[in-house]
Motif scaffolding. Structure first.
Motif, PDB file in Angstrom:
ATOM      1  N   GLU A   1     -17.613  -5.627 -18.476  1.00  0.00           N
ATOM      2  CA  GLU A   1     -17.393  -6.397 -19.693  1.00  0.00           C
ATOM      3  C   GLU A   1     -15.991  -6.987 -19.658  1.00  0.00           C
ATOM      4  OE1 GLU A   1     -18.501  -3.982 -23.021  1.00  0.00           O
ATOM      5  OE2 GLU A   1     -20.485  -3.605 -22.195  1.00  0.00           O
ATOM      6  N   LYS A   2     -15.123  -6.618 -20.620  1.00  0.00           N
ATOM      7  CA  LYS A   2     -13.771  -7.191 -20.647  1.00  0.00           C
ATOM      8  C   LYS A   2     -12.725  -6.251 -20.076  1.00  0.00           C
ATOM      9  CE  LYS A   2     -14.604 -10.358 -24.392  1.00  0.00           C
ATOM     10  NZ  LYS A   2     -14.087 -10.994 -25.571  1.00  0.00           N
ATOM     11  N   ASN A   3     -13.152  -5.095 -19.606  1.00  0.00           N
ATOM     12  CA  ASN A   3     -12.222  -4.125 -19.046  1.00  0.00           C
ATOM     13  C   ASN A   3     -12.191  -4.247 -17.531  1.00  0.00           C
ATOM     14  OD1 ASN A   3     -11.691  -2.963 -21.613  1.00  0.00           O
ATOM     15  ND2 ASN A   3     -13.607  -1.831 -21.456  1.00  0.00           N
ATOM     16  N   ASN A   4     -11.005  -4.350 -16.988  1.00  0.00           N
ATOM     17  CA  ASN A   4     -10.814  -4.458 -15.546  1.00  0.00           C
ATOM     18  C   ASN A   4      -9.902  -3.325 -15.099  1.00  0.00           C
ATOM     19  OD1 ASN A   4     -12.207  -7.042 -15.198  1.00  0.00           O
ATOM     20  ND2 ASN A   4     -10.557  -7.808 -16.474  1.00  0.00           N
ATOM     21  N   LEU A   5     -10.341  -2.599 -14.116  1.00  0.00           N
ATOM     22  CA  LEU A   5      -9.582  -1.460 -13.621  1.00  0.00           C
ATOM     23  C   LEU A   5      -9.321  -1.649 -12.127  1.00  0.00           C
ATOM     24  CD1 LEU A   5      -8.509   1.282 -14.672  1.00  0.00           C
ATOM     25  CD2 LEU A   5     -10.620   2.295 -13.764  1.00  0.00           C
ATOM     26  N   VAL A   6      -8.044  -1.640 -11.762  1.00  0.00           N
ATOM     27  CA  VAL A   6      -7.644  -1.735 -10.356  1.00  0.00           C
ATOM     28  C   VAL A   6      -7.326  -0.320  -9.889  1.00  0.00           C
ATOM     29  CG1 VAL A   6      -5.944  -2.653  -8.725  1.00  0.00           C
ATOM     30  CG2 VAL A   6      -6.717  -4.058 -10.648  1.00  0.00           C
ATOM     31  N   THR A   7      -7.993   0.107  -8.830  1.00  0.00           N
ATOM     32  CA  THR A   7      -7.782   1.443  -8.288  1.00  0.00           C
ATOM     33  C   THR A   7      -7.263   1.322  -6.860  1.00  0.00           C
ATOM     34  OG1 THR A   7      -9.571   2.333  -9.637  1.00  0.00           O
ATOM     35  CG2 THR A   7      -8.864   3.656  -7.754  1.00  0.00           C
ATOM     36  N   TRP A   8      -6.143   1.972  -6.613  1.00  0.00           N
ATOM     37  CA  TRP A   8      -5.539   2.029  -5.284  1.00  0.00           C
ATOM     38  C   TRP A   8      -5.814   3.403  -4.689  1.00  0.00           C
ATOM     39  CZ3 TRP A   8      -3.176  -1.808  -2.624  1.00  0.00           C
ATOM     40  CH2 TRP A   8      -2.807  -2.954  -3.344  1.00  0.00           C
ATOM     41  N   THR A   9      -6.227   3.425  -3.440  1.00  0.00           N
ATOM     42  CA  THR A   9      -6.420   4.669  -2.708  1.00  0.00           C
ATOM     43  C   THR A   9      -5.594   4.590  -1.432  1.00  0.00           C
ATOM     44  OG1 THR A   9      -8.675   4.871  -3.551  1.00  0.00           O
ATOM     45  CG2 THR A   9      -8.110   6.203  -1.631  1.00  0.00           C
ATOM     46  N   LEU A  10      -4.780   5.603  -1.198  1.00  0.00           N
ATOM     47  CA  LEU A  10      -3.994   5.697   0.032  1.00  0.00           C
ATOM     48  C   LEU A  10      -4.532   6.893   0.811  1.00  0.00           C
ATOM     49  CD1 LEU A  10      -0.367   5.227  -1.383  1.00  0.00           C
ATOM     50  CD2 LEU A  10      -2.022   3.473  -0.738  1.00  0.00           C
ATOM     51  N   GLU A  11      -5.084   6.620   1.988  1.00  0.00           N
ATOM     52  CA  GLU A  11      -5.560   7.679   2.873  1.00  0.00           C
ATOM     53  C   GLU A  11      -4.588   7.726   4.048  1.00  0.00           C
ATOM     54  OE1 GLU A  11      -9.853   7.486   3.762  1.00  0.00           O
ATOM     55  OE2 GLU A  11      -9.828   5.795   2.355  1.00  0.00           O
ATOM     56  N   TYR A  12      -4.089   8.915   4.355  1.00  0.00           N
ATOM     57  CA  TYR A  12      -3.051   9.001   5.372  1.00  0.00           C
ATOM     58  C   TYR A  12      -3.100  10.355   6.066  1.00  0.00           C
ATOM     59  CZ  TYR A  12      -0.956  11.448   1.465  1.00  0.00           C
ATOM     60  OH  TYR A  12      -0.733  12.309   0.423  1.00  0.00           O
ATOM     61  N   GLU A  13      -2.555  10.349   7.271  1.00  0.00           N
ATOM     62  CA  GLU A  13      -2.356  11.592   8.010  1.00  0.00           C
ATOM     63  C   GLU A  13      -0.890  11.625   8.419  1.00  0.00           C
ATOM     64  OE1 GLU A  13      -3.812  13.954  12.029  1.00  0.00           O
ATOM     65  OE2 GLU A  13      -4.785  12.057  11.506  1.00  0.00           O
ATOM     66  N   LYS A  14      -0.183  12.637   7.932  1.00  0.00           N
ATOM     67  CA  LYS A  14       1.242  12.766   8.226  1.00  0.00           C
ATOM     68  C   LYS A  14       1.449  13.135   9.694  1.00  0.00           C
ATOM     69  CE  LYS A  14       2.174  14.814   3.712  1.00  0.00           C
ATOM     70  NZ  LYS A  14       2.758  15.997   3.052  1.00  0.00           N
ATOM     71  N   LYS A  15       2.572  12.666  10.247  1.00  0.00           N
ATOM     72  CA  LYS A  15       2.911  13.054  11.619  1.00  0.00           C
ATOM     73  C   LYS A  15       3.327  14.512  11.698  1.00  0.00           C
ATOM     74  CE  LYS A  15       3.772   8.798  13.985  1.00  0.00           C
ATOM     75  NZ  LYS A  15       4.664   8.045  14.843  1.00  0.00           N
ATOM     76  N   ASN A  16       3.936  15.016  10.597  1.00  0.00           N
ATOM     77  CA  ASN A  16       4.288  16.441  10.531  1.00  0.00           C
ATOM     78  C   ASN A  16       4.424  16.840   9.061  1.00  0.00           C
ATOM     79  OD1 ASN A  16       7.141  16.088   9.675  1.00  0.00           O
ATOM     80  ND2 ASN A  16       7.346  15.153  11.712  1.00  0.00           N
ATOM     81  N   GLU A  17       4.559  18.114   8.806  1.00  0.00           N
ATOM     82  CA  GLU A  17       4.595  18.637   7.441  1.00  0.00           C
ATOM     83  C   GLU A  17       5.843  18.234   6.654  1.00  0.00           C
ATOM     84  OE1 GLU A  17       2.204  20.136   5.620  1.00  0.00           O
ATOM     85  OE2 GLU A  17       0.993  19.571   7.357  1.00  0.00           O
ATOM     86  N   SER A  18       6.907  17.831   7.331  1.00  0.00           N
ATOM     87  CA  SER A  18       8.128  17.435   6.617  1.00  0.00           C
ATOM     88  C   SER A  18       8.029  16.022   6.031  1.00  0.00           C
ATOM     89  CB  SER A  18       9.336  17.548   7.544  1.00  0.00           C
ATOM     90  OG  SER A  18       9.253  16.584   8.578  1.00  0.00           O
ATOM     91  N   VAL A  19       7.016  15.262   6.419  1.00  0.00           N
ATOM     92  CA  VAL A  19       6.824  13.911   5.895  1.00  0.00           C
ATOM     93  C   VAL A  19       6.298  14.021   4.457  1.00  0.00           C
ATOM     94  CG1 VAL A  19       5.472  11.796   6.120  1.00  0.00           C
ATOM     95  CG2 VAL A  19       6.403  12.897   8.168  1.00  0.00           C
ATOM     96  N   PRO A  20       6.937  13.326   3.518  1.00  0.00           N
ATOM     97  CA  PRO A  20       6.487  13.416   2.119  1.00  0.00           C
ATOM     98  C   PRO A  20       5.182  12.647   1.896  1.00  0.00           C
ATOM     99  CG  PRO A  20       8.237  11.806   2.310  1.00  0.00           C
ATOM    100  CD  PRO A  20       8.098  12.451   3.673  1.00  0.00           C
TER     101      PRO A  20
END
Length: 145
Positions: free
Chosen positions: A104-123
């Protein structure tokens, strides 16, 4: 990581900008996006390679491969796979998905970030998600003015 934001402008227009005219985003959000260039293929076509210059703390760049584009009646989805650039210094893989629901008149933008860190210290990319939401707000402001 998934976040959504409601927009007042037309969801189809928002989706079309990301699909066919991402090179116009730098005029809509110049603080965050300095330029978008086509490296290979055609705008909006699966398999195209797009080079983004953006500011996320510092000037960064990313080469993004348009992996998939699915258009349904009310749902639009784009998957963009980062294949080169500053993000790849921290992550083994990184996929951005922008999804626009128009009901209808509602528009929702959804962002999804899928990632694999190189190591555990990466935020986790929380600040990059905020970046995506801010670019969305800038595009919204541009279209409402």
């Amino acid at each position: 990581m998934v976040r959504s934001i409601e927009i007042k402008s037309d969801g189809d227009v928002f989706h079309e900008i990301f699909r066919d005219r991402p090179h116009h985003i730098s005029t809509m959000s110049p603080t965050y996006i300095q330029g978008v260039d086509l490296h290979d293929g055609d705008w909006g076509k699966v398999g195209s390679v797009i080079f983004w210059n953006y500011t996320h703390g510092k000037l960064n760049s990313a080469i993004i491969f348009l992996r998939d584009a699915i258009l349904l009646q009310l749902v639009k989805l784009e998957l963009r796979n980062v294949i080169e650039g500053d993000l790849m210094e921290l992550y083994k893989s990184f996929v951005l998905t922008v999804h626009v629901d128009t009901v209808e008149k509602n528009n929702l933008v959804t962002w999804t970030l899928e990632y694999e860190k190189k190591n555990e210290s990466v935020p986790d990319p929380e600040s990059l998600m905020e970046f995506c939401l801010q670019v969305t707000k800038d595009i919204e402001t541009h279209h409402l003015n």
